[in-house]
Scaffold this active site. Structure first.
Site, PDB file in Angstrom:
ATOM      1  N   THR A 297      44.010  42.531  42.826  1.00  0.00           N
ATOM      2  CA  THR A 297      43.697  42.250  44.223  1.00  0.00           C
ATOM      3  C   THR A 297      44.448  41.030  44.748  1.00  0.00           C
ATOM      4  O   THR A 297      44.783  40.115  43.982  1.00  0.00           O
ATOM      5  CB  THR A 297      42.170  41.997  44.343  1.00  0.00           C
ATOM      6  OG1 THR A 297      41.884  41.436  45.623  1.00  0.00           O
ATOM      7  CG2 THR A 297      41.661  41.021  43.294  1.00  0.00           C
ATOM      8  N   ASP A 298      44.655  40.997  46.068  1.00  0.00           N
ATOM      9  CA  ASP A 298      45.265  39.821  46.703  1.00  0.00           C
ATOM     10  C   ASP A 298      44.349  38.593  46.607  1.00  0.00           C
ATOM     11  O   ASP A 298      44.809  37.458  46.775  1.00  0.00           O
ATOM     12  CB  ASP A 298      45.609  40.114  48.175  1.00  0.00           C
ATOM     13  CG  ASP A 298      44.430  40.594  49.023  1.00  0.00           C
ATOM     14  OD1 ASP A 298      43.286  40.647  48.524  1.00  0.00           O
ATOM     15  OD2 ASP A 298      44.664  40.918  50.210  1.00  0.00           O
ATOM     16  N   GLU A 299      43.060  38.823  46.325  1.00  0.00           N
ATOM     17  CA  GLU A 299      42.111  37.701  46.335  1.00  0.00           C
ATOM     18  C   GLU A 299      42.370  36.701  45.209  1.00  0.00           C
ATOM     19  O   GLU A 299      41.860  35.579  45.245  1.00  0.00           O
ATOM     20  CB  GLU A 299      40.664  38.225  46.296  1.00  0.00           C
ATOM     21  CG  GLU A 299      40.374  39.134  47.480  1.00  0.00           C
ATOM     22  CD  GLU A 299      38.907  39.427  47.712  1.00  0.00           C
ATOM     23  OE1 GLU A 299      38.060  38.592  47.366  1.00  0.00           O
ATOM     24  OE2 GLU A 299      38.619  40.518  48.253  1.00  0.00           O
TER      25      GLU A 299
ATOM     26  N   TYR B 224      34.268  36.651  41.897  1.00  0.00           N
ATOM     27  CA  TYR B 224      34.957  37.948  41.772  1.00  0.00           C
ATOM     28  C   TYR B 224      36.449  37.730  41.564  1.00  0.00           C
ATOM     29  O   TYR B 224      37.057  38.249  40.613  1.00  0.00           O
ATOM     30  CB  TYR B 224      34.720  38.800  43.034  1.00  0.00           C
ATOM     31  CG  TYR B 224      35.741  39.909  43.218  1.00  0.00           C
ATOM     32  CD1 TYR B 224      35.797  40.986  42.337  1.00  0.00           C
ATOM     33  CD2 TYR B 224      36.676  39.884  44.270  1.00  0.00           C
ATOM     34  CE1 TYR B 224      36.745  42.003  42.486  1.00  0.00           C
ATOM     35  CE2 TYR B 224      37.610  40.886  44.431  1.00  0.00           C
ATOM     36  CZ  TYR B 224      37.650  41.945  43.541  1.00  0.00           C
ATOM     37  OH  TYR B 224      38.595  42.947  43.691  1.00  0.00           O
TER      38      TYR B 224
ATOM     39  N   LYS C  37      38.908  38.426  38.335  1.00  0.00           N
ATOM     40  CA  LYS C  37      40.081  39.307  38.411  1.00  0.00           C
ATOM     41  C   LYS C  37      41.331  38.548  37.960  1.00  0.00           C
ATOM     42  O   LYS C  37      42.171  39.089  37.236  1.00  0.00           O
ATOM     43  CB  LYS C  37      40.275  39.829  39.841  1.00  0.00           C
ATOM     44  CG  LYS C  37      39.256  40.863  40.301  1.00  0.00           C
ATOM     45  CD  LYS C  37      39.320  42.174  39.537  1.00  0.00           C
ATOM     46  CE  LYS C  37      40.576  42.978  39.788  1.00  0.00           C
ATOM     47  NZ  LYS C  37      40.534  44.295  39.108  1.00  0.00           N
TER      48      LYS C  37
ATOM     49  N   ARG D   3      29.665  33.883  54.695  1.00  0.00           N
ATOM     50  CA  ARG D   3      29.672  33.999  53.235  1.00  0.00           C
ATOM     51  C   ARG D   3      30.086  32.635  52.646  1.00  0.00           C
ATOM     52  O   ARG D   3      30.988  31.985  53.170  1.00  0.00           O
ATOM     53  CB  ARG D   3      30.688  35.074  52.865  1.00  0.00           C
ATOM     54  CG  ARG D   3      31.054  35.150  51.423  1.00  0.00           C
ATOM     55  CD  ARG D   3      32.198  36.123  51.191  1.00  0.00           C
ATOM     56  NE  ARG D   3      31.756  37.502  51.147  1.00  0.00           N
ATOM     57  CZ  ARG D   3      32.585  38.554  51.196  1.00  0.00           C
ATOM     58  NH1 ARG D   3      33.870  38.374  51.327  1.00  0.00           N
ATOM     59  NH2 ARG D   3      32.116  39.782  51.124  1.00  0.00           N
TER      60      ARG D   3
HETATM   61  P1  NAD Z   1      34.254  50.290  43.025  1.00  0.00           P
HETATM   62  O1  NAD Z   1      33.252  49.220  42.872  1.00  0.00           O
HETATM   63  O2  NAD Z   1      34.067  51.334  44.067  1.00  0.00           O
HETATM   64  O3  NAD Z   1      34.457  51.070  41.631  1.00  0.00           O
HETATM   65  C1  NAD Z   1      34.506  50.409  40.392  1.00  0.00           C
HETATM   66  C2  NAD Z   1      34.301  51.457  39.311  1.00  0.00           C
HETATM   67  O4  NAD Z   1      34.352  50.791  38.054  1.00  0.00           O
HETATM   68  C3  NAD Z   1      32.927  52.144  39.386  1.00  0.00           C
HETATM   69  O5  NAD Z   1      33.075  53.526  39.173  1.00  0.00           O
HETATM   70  C4  NAD Z   1      32.134  51.508  38.253  1.00  0.00           C
HETATM   71  O6  NAD Z   1      31.122  52.342  37.716  1.00  0.00           O
HETATM   72  C5  NAD Z   1      33.248  51.237  37.257  1.00  0.00           C
HETATM   73  N1  NAD Z   1      32.910  50.171  36.300  1.00  0.00           N
HETATM   74  C6  NAD Z   1      32.367  48.955  36.589  1.00  0.00           C
HETATM   75  N2  NAD Z   1      32.230  48.238  35.467  1.00  0.00           N
HETATM   76  C7  NAD Z   1      32.702  49.016  34.452  1.00  0.00           C
HETATM   77  C8  NAD Z   1      32.832  48.829  33.049  1.00  0.00           C
HETATM   78  N3  NAD Z   1      32.447  47.679  32.470  1.00  0.00           N
HETATM   79  N4  NAD Z   1      33.347  49.835  32.306  1.00  0.00           N
HETATM   80  C9  NAD Z   1      33.723  51.010  32.884  1.00  0.00           C
HETATM   81  N5  NAD Z   1      33.625  51.242  34.199  1.00  0.00           N
HETATM   82  C10 NAD Z   1      33.121  50.249  34.982  1.00  0.00           C
HETATM   83  O7  NAD Z   1      35.642  49.516  43.215  1.00  0.00           O
HETATM   84  P2  NAD Z   1      36.987  49.928  43.991  1.00  0.00           P
HETATM   85  O8  NAD Z   1      36.905  49.428  45.367  1.00  0.00           O
HETATM   86  O9  NAD Z   1      37.271  51.359  43.718  1.00  0.00           O
HETATM   87  O10 NAD Z   1      38.031  49.016  43.205  1.00  0.00           O
HETATM   88  C11 NAD Z   1      38.775  49.518  42.096  1.00  0.00           C
HETATM   89  C12 NAD Z   1      39.754  48.451  41.646  1.00  0.00           C
HETATM   90  O11 NAD Z   1      40.619  48.098  42.722  1.00  0.00           O
HETATM   91  C13 NAD Z   1      39.073  47.150  41.210  1.00  0.00           C
HETATM   92  O12 NAD Z   1      39.753  46.653  40.083  1.00  0.00           O
HETATM   93  C14 NAD Z   1      39.277  46.211  42.387  1.00  0.00           C
HETATM   94  O13 NAD Z   1      39.339  44.876  41.965  1.00  0.00           O
HETATM   95  C15 NAD Z   1      40.622  46.690  42.908  1.00  0.00           C
HETATM   96  N6  NAD Z   1      40.838  46.440  44.339  1.00  0.00           N
HETATM   97  C16 NAD Z   1      39.939  46.874  45.273  1.00  0.00           C
HETATM   98  C17 NAD Z   1      40.190  46.658  46.624  1.00  0.00           C
HETATM   99  C18 NAD Z   1      39.245  47.164  47.691  1.00  0.00           C
HETATM  100  O14 NAD Z   1      39.452  46.858  48.868  1.00  0.00           O
HETATM  101  N7  NAD Z   1      38.231  47.933  47.369  1.00  0.00           N
HETATM  102  C19 NAD Z   1      41.344  45.978  47.016  1.00  0.00           C
HETATM  103  C20 NAD Z   1      42.247  45.532  46.035  1.00  0.00           C
HETATM  104  C21 NAD Z   1      41.991  45.795  44.689  1.00  0.00           C
END
Ligand code: NAD
Length: 339
Positions: free
Chosen positions: A139-141, A163, A167, A286
């Site tokens: 993530t960009d964060e 968070y 990451k 937040r």
């Molecule tokens: P989400 O929360 O919708 O999904 C996360 C998934 O990971 C879920 O299915 C959960 O059950 C699974 N999970 C959690 N802990 C686990 C573990 N210990 N073992 C196995 N599975 C596990 O998240 P998302 O929005 O789909 O994000 C997916 C990835 O993309 C993450 O790594 C997040 O940091 C990254 N990301 C998200 C965004 C965004 O805007 N949503 C932006 C940039 C990067």
């Protein structure tokens, strides 16, 4: 580098064995649905395993459109023994598994440290043992907050929320496996995603589902925090490009297509749902709220990446999807998980 085989570069007719961790979440499930739907032609014959803990945001209903097309393993990326039995035999792991909601990390960071840092480390270790490429989604964060300009992949990491810190820890551990052991690790970092099947605690699905029910929407602080929005389909195409054509040990940015303040985003959602400003409730900001994120994605564009979904078009389609799928989001809203 270990793990690089002709199969994972998409040689013609090759079957690619892909393990998608966190594949039942928002972005991971989009990736799996697209992969199994033939959306990434070089990997059209892929055999797909999904490993997911089914934490509160993990939902096999997200994979219903491709049910029967993949092997499911219910498990945790911190489980070393499980990884040792599941990772071997796969050409590539694409890791989406994470705890992802910043607000939850403020009230309870333990599981964030475990999954996002320790889990990524254990996955990298299992990939090293198995000779499997690791594509790690980040993530960009991890860069903190930037008032003007954009981060490049060389910008220093300065995360603020638990968070983002977790990451960043995962990213650094994955890169350590590349530099120390020669593991083929590729990291992507992306901005804020939107699209179908996003758990309705995140701002766009939260606001859309509230407005669909005529309920108010909570706007943090002065509403001037800036986010760079990207449709989940563009994010996943960027990840796939890195998986196929990126270089081992490298980080790639996937930037958004619309930089908006939260106030501007709220105005667009109100317009899209024909709702008035009286439904906006100002709430306390937040804690530690990052002001602005912005990524320079020149490195990925040099590989040929171009976003395909404009924000207006993508947002309209997303609003329609939530309007048409109350059976998906209502149970999640009516019995919210702890956390
Ligand atoms: P989400 O929360 O919708 O999904 C996360 C998934 O990971 C879920 O299915 C959960 O059950 C699974 N999970 C959690 N802990 C686990 C573990 N210990 N073992 C196995 N599975 C596990 O998240 P998302 O929005 O789909 O994000 C997916 C990835 O993309 C993450 O790594 C997040 O940091 C990254 N990301 C998200 C965004 C965004 O805007 N949503 C932006 C940039 C990067």
């Amino acid at each position: 580098m270990t793990g690089g085989t002709d199969k994972v570069t998409g040689g013609s007719g090759a079957v690619t064995r892909v393990l998608v961790t966190g594949g039942a979440g928002f972005i991971g499930s989009h990736y799996v649905r697209t992969l199994l739907g033939g959306g990434y032609p070089a990997w059209a014959d892929a055999e797909v395993t999904v490993l997911d803990k089914l934490a509160y945001a993990g939902n096999l209903a997200n994979l219903e459109p491709v049910a029967g097309g993949y092997t499911f393993v219910h498990g945790d990326i911190t489980d070393t023994a499980l990884l040792a039995s599941v990772v071997p035999g796969h050409d590539v792991v694409v890791n989406f598994a994470a705890e992802t909601h910043v607000d939850r990390s403020i009230t309870g960071a333990d599981v964030f440290a475990l999954t996002n840092m320790v889990g990524t480390h254990r996955l990298a270790s299992a990939c090293l043992d198995a000779g499997t490429r690791l594509v790690h989604v980040s993530t960009d964060e991890v860069y903190g907050s930037i008032d003007t300009g954009s981060w490049t992949e060389d910008s220093p990491l300065a995360p603020n929320s638990p968070y983002a810190a977790a990451k960043a820890g995962g990213d650094l551990m994955a890169l350590a496996y590349a530099r120390t052991h020669g593991l083929d690790v590729r990291i992507t970092r992306c901005g804020n995603n939107y699209g179908p099947y996003q758990y309705p605690e995140k701002v766009i699905p939260l606001f859309v589902t509230n407005l669909l029910e005529g309920r108010p929407v909570p706007l943090y602080g002065d509403g001037l925090n800036v986010r760079d929005w990207i449709h989940v389909d563009d994010h996943c195409r960027g990840i796939q490009l890195v998986a196929e054509r990126g270089a081992a040990g490298e980080v790639y940015h996937i930037a958004g297509t619309a930089e908006l303040t939260n106030r501007e985003l709220t105005e667009r959602l109100l317009r899209a749902l024909d709702a008035g400003p009286e439904l906006v409730r100002r709430v306390a900001d937040r804690k530690g709220h990052d002001r602005r994120y912005s990524l320079d994605d020149g490195k990925l564009r040099a590989l040929g990446y171009r976003p395909a979904t404009g924000f207006d078009e993508g947002l309209a389609a997303t609003v329609r999807w939530y309007a048409d799928h109350p059976h998906w989001w209502k149970p999640l809203r009516d019995s919210p998980s702890e956390g």
